[in-house]
Design a protein around this motif. Structure first.
Motif, PDB file in Angstrom:
ATOM      1  N   LEU A   1      -2.381 -14.401   1.394  1.00 26.19           N
ATOM      2  CA  LEU A   1      -1.411 -13.738   2.263  1.00 26.19           C
ATOM      3  C   LEU A   1      -2.089 -12.666   3.093  1.00 26.19           C
ATOM      4  O   LEU A   1      -2.996 -11.970   2.623  1.00 26.19           O
ATOM      5  CB  LEU A   1      -0.301 -13.082   1.433  1.00 26.19           C
ATOM      6  N   VAL A   2      -1.632 -12.540   4.353  1.00 26.18           N
ATOM      7  CA  VAL A   2      -2.003 -11.408   5.196  1.00 26.18           C
ATOM      8  C   VAL A   2      -0.909 -10.363   5.058  1.00 26.18           C
ATOM      9  O   VAL A   2       0.264 -10.643   5.322  1.00 26.18           O
ATOM     10  CB  VAL A   2      -2.152 -11.828   6.672  1.00 26.18           C
ATOM     11  N   LEU A   3      -1.293  -9.170   4.630  1.00 29.93           N
ATOM     12  CA  LEU A   3      -0.321  -8.098   4.396  1.00 29.93           C
ATOM     13  C   LEU A   3      -0.591  -6.944   5.358  1.00 29.93           C
ATOM     14  O   LEU A   3      -1.648  -6.304   5.311  1.00 29.93           O
ATOM     15  CB  LEU A   3      -0.403  -7.593   2.948  1.00 29.93           C
ATOM     16  N   GLY A   4       0.358  -6.673   6.241  1.00 30.34           N
ATOM     17  CA  GLY A   4       0.238  -5.518   7.111  1.00 30.34           C
ATOM     18  C   GLY A   4       0.696  -4.269   6.379  1.00 30.34           C
ATOM     19  O   GLY A   4       1.709  -4.291   5.669  1.00 30.34           O
ATOM     20  N   TYR A   5      -0.055  -3.201   6.525  1.00 30.02           N
ATOM     21  CA  TYR A   5       0.317  -1.967   5.832  1.00 30.02           C
ATOM     22  C   TYR A   5       0.544  -0.798   6.783  1.00 30.02           C
ATOM     23  O   TYR A   5       1.078   0.235   6.393  1.00 30.02           O
ATOM     24  CB  TYR A   5      -0.742  -1.592   4.795  1.00 30.02           C
ATOM     25  N   SER A   6       0.147  -0.910   8.032  1.00 30.73           N
ATOM     26  CA  SER A   6       0.371   0.185   8.967  1.00 30.73           C
ATOM     27  C   SER A   6       1.845   0.216   9.364  1.00 30.73           C
ATOM     28  O   SER A   6       2.523  -0.804   9.374  1.00 30.73           O
ATOM     29  CB  SER A   6      -0.492  -0.012  10.214  1.00 30.73           C
ATOM     30  N   GLY A   7       2.348   1.386   9.659  1.00 30.20           N
ATOM     31  CA  GLY A   7       3.733   1.495  10.100  1.00 30.20           C
ATOM     32  C   GLY A   7       4.734   1.677   8.973  1.00 30.20           C
ATOM     33  O   GLY A   7       5.943   1.720   9.228  1.00 30.20           O
ATOM     34  N   PHE A   8       4.272   1.763   7.725  1.00 34.96           N
ATOM     35  CA  PHE A   8       5.195   1.899   6.590  1.00 34.96           C
ATOM     36  C   PHE A   8       4.741   3.052   5.705  1.00 34.96           C
ATOM     37  O   PHE A   8       3.548   3.253   5.487  1.00 34.96           O
ATOM     38  CB  PHE A   8       5.234   0.602   5.767  1.00 34.96           C
ATOM     39  N   ASP A   9       5.717   3.791   5.179  1.00 36.87           N
ATOM     40  CA  ASP A   9       5.350   4.917   4.329  1.00 36.87           C
ATOM     41  C   ASP A   9       5.030   4.439   2.917  1.00 36.87           C
ATOM     42  O   ASP A   9       5.271   3.293   2.539  1.00 36.87           O
ATOM     43  CB  ASP A   9       6.441   5.989   4.319  1.00 36.87           C
ATOM     44  N   ALA A  10       4.464   5.341   2.128  1.00 38.48           N
ATOM     45  CA  ALA A  10       3.970   4.977   0.800  1.00 38.48           C
ATOM     46  C   ALA A  10       5.088   4.464  -0.101  1.00 38.48           C
ATOM     47  O   ALA A  10       4.893   3.512  -0.867  1.00 38.48           O
ATOM     48  CB  ALA A  10       3.286   6.189   0.158  1.00 38.48           C
ATOM     49  N   HIS A  11       6.271   5.068  -0.028  1.00 39.48           N
ATOM     50  CA  HIS A  11       7.375   4.646  -0.887  1.00 39.48           C
ATOM     51  C   HIS A  11       7.766   3.202  -0.605  1.00 39.48           C
ATOM     52  O   HIS A  11       7.952   2.398  -1.536  1.00 39.48           O
ATOM     53  CB  HIS A  11       8.574   5.577  -0.686  1.00 39.48           C
ATOM     54  N   ARG A  12       7.894   2.861   0.661  1.00 36.90           N
ATOM     55  CA  ARG A  12       8.280   1.489   1.020  1.00 36.90           C
ATOM     56  C   ARG A  12       7.199   0.493   0.610  1.00 36.90           C
ATOM     57  O   ARG A  12       7.496  -0.614   0.154  1.00 36.90           O
ATOM     58  CB  ARG A  12       8.540   1.390   2.521  1.00 36.90           C
ATOM     59  N   LEU A  13       5.933   0.884   0.773  1.00 34.70           N
ATOM     60  CA  LEU A  13       4.846  -0.020   0.419  1.00 34.70           C
ATOM     61  C   LEU A  13       4.787  -0.248  -1.089  1.00 34.70           C
ATOM     62  O   LEU A  13       4.544  -1.374  -1.540  1.00 34.70           O
ATOM     63  CB  LEU A  13       3.520   0.533   0.924  1.00 34.70           C
ATOM     64  N   ARG A  14       5.016   0.791  -1.863  1.00 33.40           N
ATOM     65  CA  ARG A  14       5.010   0.614  -3.330  1.00 33.40           C
ATOM     66  C   ARG A  14       6.188  -0.264  -3.770  1.00 33.40           C
ATOM     67  O   ARG A  14       6.035  -1.159  -4.618  1.00 33.40           O
ATOM     68  CB  ARG A  14       5.067   1.970  -4.027  1.00 33.40           C
ATOM     69  N   ALA A  15       7.365  -0.011  -3.202  1.00 35.56           N
ATOM     70  CA  ALA A  15       8.532  -0.825  -3.555  1.00 35.56           C
ATOM     71  C   ALA A  15       8.330  -2.278  -3.136  1.00 35.56           C
ATOM     72  O   ALA A  15       8.656  -3.208  -3.883  1.00 35.56           O
ATOM     73  CB  ALA A  15       9.781  -0.250  -2.891  1.00 35.56           C
TER      74      ALA A  15
END
Length: 519
Positions: free
Chosen positions: A468-482
Motif C-alpha cells: 500500500l501507498v500511504l500518504g501522511y502529509s496533511g493529517f494531524d497525529a491523532h487522525r494518523l494514529r486512529a
C-alpha cells in the motif's frame, strides 16, 4: 433538492422568438417559449425571471401579455412568486414534455466514433478517483495559519494595485516575475542549471508532462518508463500512442542497462530519479551519468519528474538530474501544487534553450497562458522569502507525521508488513508478507472510510509486489494514529479471510474527515 435562489437573470439573455402575425396569441407564445426553456433546463431551477415590465419592454409587447404568460406558468407550477423579490423557476418542475434521447441513441449516421486516445480517456475517467481528505490519501499537503495569513495579505495587496496585465492575455510562458523567482529557487534548492527564459509556467506538473509528450513524441515512439511507476503518466503516454518500454527499478533507481537492452533506441525516458514513485528509491550517481550518456549518444529526451524533493528529511535535497546535463537532453518538471496547496494549480517545466519556443507555442495552443493574478501573488510570496519559510515548517511537520505512521503501523501491523521508511516525500510504502492481496485490502479499507492505494497496479512487466501507498502529509497525529489502528484491523480481517470480516458497522467517513492541515 432545493436550489438557492439565483440573483443572476440569465433569462435576460434568452432569445424568445415571437410571431405577431401568427395564429397563437402573444401571451401564449411567451408562455410556451418560457415553458420549453424551463423544461429543457435552459432556465435552471432557482433562476430569476425578469420583471414583467422589463420583459415586455425587451420584447416590444404589452405588459398584459407577459403577466398572462407568467400567471399561466405560475398556475402550472413552472414558476413561483416570492413577494418583494420576483418570479423564480420552480425547484420542482412538472413532467417533461418529451423524454430525452437514450444515451448512445440515434441512427448509425448520427453516431460519432472516438479516437483511440479518446476511448482511453473515457476508460481512465471511469476508474479515476479525486484525491480525498481522508487518511491515507496520497498527495495531501498542509497549509498552516501562517501561510494562510501570508497568502491573504499578499492577495489583498495585489488586488489593491491590480495591474492591467492581470486583466488581459499574457505571455504563454508565464509572467517574467514568477519565472525569475522559480529559476532562482531551482538554482539554489535543486542545482538546476537554468535562466528565467527556460522556465515555462504551467497548470501543474501534469500539464508539463502532457506538453512534453505532445512536443517530443510521435505515435509509436518507444519510451522508457519505470516499472513500477506513476500510473497517470503511463496512461498519458499510452493515450498518445507511445510504445511503452517498462524498465525495472531497484534500490538504485531505474536500471539503465536493462533499458538499453530492451530498447536502446528509445525516443525518451520518463523518470522520477530523486524520489522514485512508488518505491521511494533514489537513483544512484552512476546510473544518472549512464542515463545522460545514453541520451546524449542516441539523441533521446529525458523527462525528469521532481514532484516532492523539497521535503527531504535527512540532509540537503539531492541535486537534480538536469543539473548534470551538458547536452540539452533533460526537460525538468516541478510543481508548486504540492509545495503550497493543490488549488494553486501552478507547475513548471525547465526546458533546454532549443525547446523554449516549442513549449511556448504548445502552451499557447493548449490554453493560451496561466492566470496572471495567481502568478503575481506567487511571485511576491516567493520574493518575500515566504515559500522558503513555508517549506521549512512543512518539512518538520511532515517528518513528524511520517514518524507517527511508521510507529503506529509497526505497532498494529509489524508482523504482517515491511515498512519502507522514506528520507523524502509525502507518502510511504508498506509491503505485505505472505502474498496478501493489496487490492482486497484497498477495497475493504474504502468500505471502512480509509483511502489507500495498492502498489501492485503500478507494475507492468516486473513481478508485482503487494503493498500500500500511504500518504501522511496533511493529517494531524491523532487522525494518523486512529487511521493506522483502523487499517491494522482491516488488514488482519482480510488476512484471516471472510470469517474474520468486521462485525461492527463501517467507520463513518466523518470519523477521519475533520479539520486537517491539507491531495
Amino acid at each position: 433538492m432545493r436550489h438557492k435562489p439565483s440573483r443572476a437573470t440569465w433569462s435576460d439573455l434568452l432569445h424568445l422568438a415571437l410571431d405577431p402575425a401568427g395564429d397563437s396569441p402573444i401571451f401564449q407564445q411567451i408562455y410556451l417559449a418560457l415553458r420549453e426553456a424551463i423544461v429543457a433546463n435552459t432556465l435552471a431551477p432557482g433562476g430569476r425571471l425578469p420583471s414583467s415590465r422589463a420583459l415586455a419592454l425587451r420584447l416590444g409587447v404589452s405588459r398584459t401579455s407577459v403577466v398572462s404568460a407568467y400567471d399561466q406558468l405560475l398556475a402550472e407550477g413552472y414558476v413561483v412568486g416570492r413577494g418583494g423579490s420576483g418570479t423564480y423557476v420552480s425547484d420542482e418542475v412538472p413532467a417533461v414534455l418529451a423524454p430525452p434521447p437514450a444515451p448512445g441513441g440515434g441512427s448509425a449516421a448520427t453516431r460519432r466514433s472516438l479516437s483511440v486516445a479518446g476511448a482511453r480517456y473515457g476508460r481512465f475517467a471511469a476508474e479515476m478517483t479525486l484525491p480525498g481528505s481522508l487518511p491515507f490519501a496520497a498527495g495531501c499537503c498542509s497549509v498552516d495559519a501562517k501561510t494562510v495569513e501570508d497568502w491573504r495579505r499578499i492577495g489583498a495587496g495585489q488586488m489593491r494595485r491590480l495591474d492591467p496585465v492581470n486583466l488581459s492575455y499574457a505571455d504563454p510562458s508565464g509572467e517574467p516575475a514568477l519565472r525569475r523567482e522559480i529559476a532562482a529557487y531551482l538554482r539554489a534548492a535543486r542545482a538546476v542549471r537554468c535562466d528565467e527564459e527556460q522556465v515555462v509556467v504551467l497548470s501543474g506538473a501534469q500539464q508539463a508532462i502532457d506538453l512534453s509528450i505532445r512536443t517530443l513524441l510521435d505515435p509509436g515512439d518507444p519510451v522508457w518508463i519505470e516499472d513500477p511507476g506513476y500510473g497517470a503518466t503511463r496512461e498519458a503516454l499510452a493515450a498518445a500512442g507511445a510504445a511503452l518500454v517498462p524498465v525495472p527499478v531497484d534500490e538504485a533507481g531505474l536500471d539503465v542497462a536493462a533499458g538499453m537492452a530492451a530498447a536502446g533506441g528509445a525516443r525518451a525516458a520518463y523518470i522520477t530519479p530523486s524520489h522514485q514513485y512508488p518505491t521511494g528509491a533514489v537513483m544512484s550517481m552512476a546510473r544518472r551519468l549512464d542515463l545522460l550518456a545514453w541520451a546524449a549518444q542516441t539523441g533521446a529526451w529525458i523527462i525528469e519528474d521532481d514532484y516532492d524533493s523539497e521535503f527531504r528529511y535527512a540532509g540537503r535535497p539531492l541535486a537534480s538530474l538536469q543539473g548534470l546535463d551538458r547536452n540539452g537532453c533533460v526537460v525538468y518538471v516541478g510543481t508548486l501544487s504540492k509545495v503550497l496547496f493543490p488549488g494553486i494549480r501552478l507547475g513548471f517545466a525547465v526546458v533546454p534553450h532549443q525547446l523554449v519556443d516549442v513549449f511556448r507555442g504548445a502552451r499557447f495552443l493548449a490554453d493560451r497562458s496561466p492566470p496572471t493574478l495567481q502568478q503575481a501573488m506567487t511571485a511576491e510570496f516567493m520574493r518575500q522569502g515566504l515559500l522558503v519559510s513555508h517549506i521549512r515548517r512543512m518539512r518538520q511537520r511532515y517528518k513528524e507525521a511520517r514518524d507517527v505512521v511508521v510507529e503506529a503501523i509497526g505497532r498494529h501491523l509489524g508482523d504482517l508488513v515491511d515498512i519502507e521508511v522514506p528520507d523524502c516525500g509525502i507518502q510511504l510504502v508498506v509491503h505485505f508478507r505472505d502474498g496478501l492481496s493489496d487490492i482486497a485490502v484497498t477495497e475493504a479499507a474504502r468500505r471502512q472510510g480509509l483511502v489507500v492505494k495498492p502498489v501492485s497496479p503500478h507494475y507492468l512487466a516486473a513481478p508485482p509486489r503487494q503493498g500500500l501507498v500511504l500518504g501522511y502529509s496533511g493529517f494531524d497525529a491523532h487522525r494518523l494514529r486512529a487511521a493506522s489502528a483502523e487499517l491494522g484491523r482491516i488488514v488482519r480481517a482480510v488476512a484471516e479471510g471472510p470469517a474474520a470480516a468486521p462485525s461492527r458497522p463501517a467507520v463513518p467517513r466523518r470519523a477521519f474527515a475533520g479539520a486537517a492541515s491539507r491531495g
